[in-house]
Design a protein around this motif. Structure first.
Motif, PDB file in Angstrom:
ATOM      1  N   GLU A  70       0.818  -1.325  -0.130  1.00 53.54           N
ATOM      2  CA  GLU A  70      -0.043   0.111  -0.068  1.00 53.54           C
ATOM      3  C   GLU A  70       0.693   1.219  -0.036  1.00 53.54           C
ATOM      4  O   GLU A  70       0.539   2.191  -0.681  1.00 53.54           O
ATOM      5  CB  GLU A  70      -0.825   0.139   1.305  1.00 53.54           C
ATOM      6  CG  GLU A  70      -2.243  -1.065   1.107  1.00 53.54           C
ATOM      7  CD  GLU A  70      -3.010  -1.045  -0.189  1.00 53.54           C
ATOM      8  OE1 GLU A  70      -3.349   0.264  -0.349  1.00 53.54           O
ATOM      9  OE2 GLU A  70      -3.138  -1.635  -0.782  1.00 53.54           O
ATOM     10  N   ALA A  72       3.801   1.429  -1.406  1.00 53.13           N
ATOM     11  CA  ALA A  72       4.218   1.599  -2.541  1.00 53.13           C
ATOM     12  C   ALA A  72       3.380   2.261  -3.711  1.00 53.13           C
ATOM     13  O   ALA A  72       3.726   3.021  -4.574  1.00 53.13           O
ATOM     14  CB  ALA A  72       4.872   0.105  -3.026  1.00 53.13           C
ATOM     15  N   LYS A  73       2.283   1.835  -3.494  1.00 52.91           N
ATOM     16  CA  LYS A  73       0.973   2.484  -4.290  1.00 52.91           C
ATOM     17  C   LYS A  73       0.956   3.778  -4.114  1.00 52.91           C
ATOM     18  O   LYS A  73       0.881   4.662  -5.222  1.00 52.91           O
ATOM     19  CB  LYS A  73      -0.370   1.689  -4.292  1.00 52.91           C
ATOM     20  CG  LYS A  73      -0.363   0.324  -4.630  1.00 52.91           C
ATOM     21  CD  LYS A  73      -1.665  -0.222  -4.423  1.00 52.91           C
ATOM     22  CE  LYS A  73      -1.964  -1.770  -4.437  1.00 52.91           C
ATOM     23  NZ  LYS A  73      -3.215  -2.237  -4.051  1.00 52.91           N
ATOM     24  N   GLU A  75       3.138   5.886  -2.931  1.00 57.29           N
ATOM     25  CA  GLU A  75       4.374   6.460  -3.388  1.00 57.29           C
ATOM     26  C   GLU A  75       4.229   6.735  -5.031  1.00 57.29           C
ATOM     27  O   GLU A  75       4.589   7.900  -5.467  1.00 57.29           O
ATOM     28  CB  GLU A  75       5.720   5.948  -2.883  1.00 57.29           C
ATOM     29  CG  GLU A  75       6.797   6.574  -3.215  1.00 57.29           C
ATOM     30  CD  GLU A  75       7.121   7.966  -2.688  1.00 57.29           C
ATOM     31  OE1 GLU A  75       7.970   8.600  -3.306  1.00 57.29           O
ATOM     32  OE2 GLU A  75       6.412   8.259  -1.453  1.00 57.29           O
ATOM     33  N   GLU A  76       3.910   5.749  -5.648  1.00 58.04           N
ATOM     34  CA  GLU A  76       3.720   5.753  -7.074  1.00 58.04           C
ATOM     35  C   GLU A  76       2.731   7.029  -7.288  1.00 58.04           C
ATOM     36  O   GLU A  76       2.968   7.722  -8.226  1.00 58.04           O
ATOM     37  CB  GLU A  76       3.275   4.371  -7.538  1.00 58.04           C
ATOM     38  CG  GLU A  76       3.252   4.655  -9.057  1.00 58.04           C
ATOM     39  CD  GLU A  76       4.561   4.979  -9.922  1.00 58.04           C
ATOM     40  OE1 GLU A  76       4.119   5.806 -10.924  1.00 58.04           O
ATOM     41  OE2 GLU A  76       5.423   4.762  -9.305  1.00 58.04           O
ATOM     42  N   LYS A  77       1.484   7.043  -6.570  1.00 58.19           N
ATOM     43  CA  LYS A  77       0.504   7.866  -6.965  1.00 58.19           C
ATOM     44  C   LYS A  77       1.170   9.330  -6.707  1.00 58.19           C
ATOM     45  O   LYS A  77       0.969  10.277  -7.322  1.00 58.19           O
ATOM     46  CB  LYS A  77      -0.351   7.747  -5.833  1.00 58.19           C
ATOM     47  CG  LYS A  77      -1.873   8.655  -5.896  1.00 58.19           C
ATOM     48  CD  LYS A  77      -2.449   8.297  -7.449  1.00 58.19           C
ATOM     49  CE  LYS A  77      -3.690   9.236  -7.648  1.00 58.19           C
ATOM     50  NZ  LYS A  77      -4.413   9.084  -8.980  1.00 58.19           N
ATOM     51  N   ARG A  78       2.041   9.633  -5.524  1.00 54.07           N
ATOM     52  CA  ARG A  78       2.395  10.811  -5.324  1.00 54.07           C
ATOM     53  C   ARG A  78       3.568  11.142  -6.251  1.00 54.07           C
ATOM     54  O   ARG A  78       3.446  12.368  -6.905  1.00 54.07           O
ATOM     55  CB  ARG A  78       3.234  10.903  -3.979  1.00 54.07           C
ATOM     56  CG  ARG A  78       3.919  12.017  -3.744  1.00 54.07           C
ATOM     57  CD  ARG A  78       5.030  12.249  -2.517  1.00 54.07           C
ATOM     58  NE  ARG A  78       6.164  11.209  -2.789  1.00 54.07           N
ATOM     59  CZ  ARG A  78       7.056  11.888  -3.412  1.00 54.07           C
ATOM     60  NH1 ARG A  78       7.112  12.886  -3.996  1.00 54.07           N
ATOM     61  NH2 ARG A  78       8.182  10.996  -3.802  1.00 54.07           N
ATOM     62  N   ARG A  79       4.286  10.263  -6.956  1.00 54.46           N
ATOM     63  CA  ARG A  79       5.209  10.585  -8.140  1.00 54.46           C
ATOM     64  C   ARG A  79       4.213  11.134  -9.136  1.00 54.46           C
ATOM     65  O   ARG A  79       4.650  11.913 -10.101  1.00 54.46           O
ATOM     66  CB  ARG A  79       6.071   9.441  -8.535  1.00 54.46           C
ATOM     67  CG  ARG A  79       7.279   9.242  -7.465  1.00 54.46           C
ATOM     68  CD  ARG A  79       8.090   8.269  -8.014  1.00 54.46           C
ATOM     69  NE  ARG A  79       7.691   6.806  -7.981  1.00 54.46           N
ATOM     70  CZ  ARG A  79       8.016   6.020  -6.917  1.00 54.46           C
ATOM     71  NH1 ARG A  79       8.482   6.236  -5.905  1.00 54.46           N
ATOM     72  NH2 ARG A  79       7.434   4.801  -7.339  1.00 54.46           N
ATOM     73  N   GLN A  80       3.268  10.214  -9.553  1.00 59.95           N
ATOM     74  CA  GLN A  80       2.484  10.605 -10.637  1.00 59.95           C
ATOM     75  C   GLN A  80       1.879  11.957 -10.609  1.00 59.95           C
ATOM     76  O   GLN A  80       1.790  12.493 -11.403  1.00 59.95           O
ATOM     77  CB  GLN A  80       1.292   9.539 -10.674  1.00 59.95           C
ATOM     78  CG  GLN A  80       0.333   9.802 -11.757  1.00 59.95           C
ATOM     79  CD  GLN A  80      -1.105   8.968 -11.927  1.00 59.95           C
ATOM     80  OE1 GLN A  80      -0.936   8.250 -11.185  1.00 59.95           O
ATOM     81  NE2 GLN A  80      -1.855   9.145 -12.723  1.00 59.95           N
ATOM     82  N   ASP A  82       3.019  14.466  -8.843  1.00 64.73           N
ATOM     83  CA  ASP A  82       4.285  15.417  -9.182  1.00 64.73           C
ATOM     84  C   ASP A  82       4.534  15.554 -10.544  1.00 64.73           C
ATOM     85  O   ASP A  82       4.824  16.665 -10.972  1.00 64.73           O
ATOM     86  CB  ASP A  82       5.433  14.947  -8.306  1.00 64.73           C
ATOM     87  CG  ASP A  82       5.468  15.056  -6.868  1.00 64.73           C
ATOM     88  OD1 ASP A  82       4.684  15.768  -6.372  1.00 64.73           O
ATOM     89  OD2 ASP A  82       6.286  14.434  -6.221  1.00 64.73           O
ATOM     90  N   ARG A  83       4.559  14.355 -11.327  1.00 65.61           N
ATOM     91  CA  ARG A  83       4.825  14.529 -12.792  1.00 65.61           C
ATOM     92  C   ARG A  83       3.547  15.360 -13.464  1.00 65.61           C
ATOM     93  O   ARG A  83       3.964  16.340 -14.312  1.00 65.61           O
ATOM     94  CB  ARG A  83       4.724  13.149 -13.486  1.00 65.61           C
ATOM     95  CG  ARG A  83       6.039  12.374 -13.259  1.00 65.61           C
ATOM     96  CD  ARG A  83       6.037  11.237 -14.029  1.00 65.61           C
ATOM     97  NE  ARG A  83       5.029  10.200 -13.774  1.00 65.61           N
ATOM     98  CZ  ARG A  83       5.046   9.435 -13.051  1.00 65.61           C
ATOM     99  NH1 ARG A  83       6.153   9.062 -12.199  1.00 65.61           N
ATOM    100  NH2 ARG A  83       4.084   8.601 -12.748  1.00 65.61           N
TER     101      ARG A  83
END
Length: 129
Positions: A70, A72-73, A75-80, A82-83
């Motif tokens: 969870e 990791a998910k 963190e990936e959503k946060r990076r998305q 940010d992009r």
């Protein structure tokens, strides 16, 4: 996440604090420069340490694996996000550039159509009214 009262950026407040820091005790001025330049990285390191501290093993392997997945998910959503934020800022820059170009083109078209400059002559500004 915690909000810091002084964000790490070249703001007038930070510059003033840096100058005062140098005047009072020079290491304070250097510390303020370090905060302005590397503050974002310091905040990230503190937040990473907090996450690691709070994500100790619970003793239950299944729950620990679920929590890691969870996180990791998230963190990936946060990076998305940010992009997407960076893409939106780029879009706004392009939009401003296009608007500036349109305004400049309109100015040049009016200037060419009128046949004269919109800037006053240097001599006319010096003459009394």
């Amino acid at each position: 996440m915690k909000q810091f009262p002084i964000r790490p950026a070249w703001t007038p407040l930070n510059i003033l604090l840096m100058i005062v820091g140098f005047m009072v005790f020079w290491p304070l001025g250097l510390a303020m420069i370090a905060w302005i330049v590397w503050g974002d990285r310091m905040i990230d390191k503190v937040q990473d340490a907090e996450v690691k501290w709070h994500s100790r093993n619970s003793g239950n392997a299944a729950f620990d694996e679920y929590r890691r997945a969870e996180l990791a998910k998230l963190e990936e959503k946060r990076r998305q996000l940010d992009r997407e934020g960076e893409e939106f800022e780029a879009f706004l820059r392009e939009l401003r550039s296009a608007r500036d170009m349109e305004e400049f083109d309109n100015f040049m078209a009016k200037r060419r159509a009128g046949g004269s400059s919109t800037m006053p002559d240097e001599g006319s500004a010096a003459q009394p009214a």
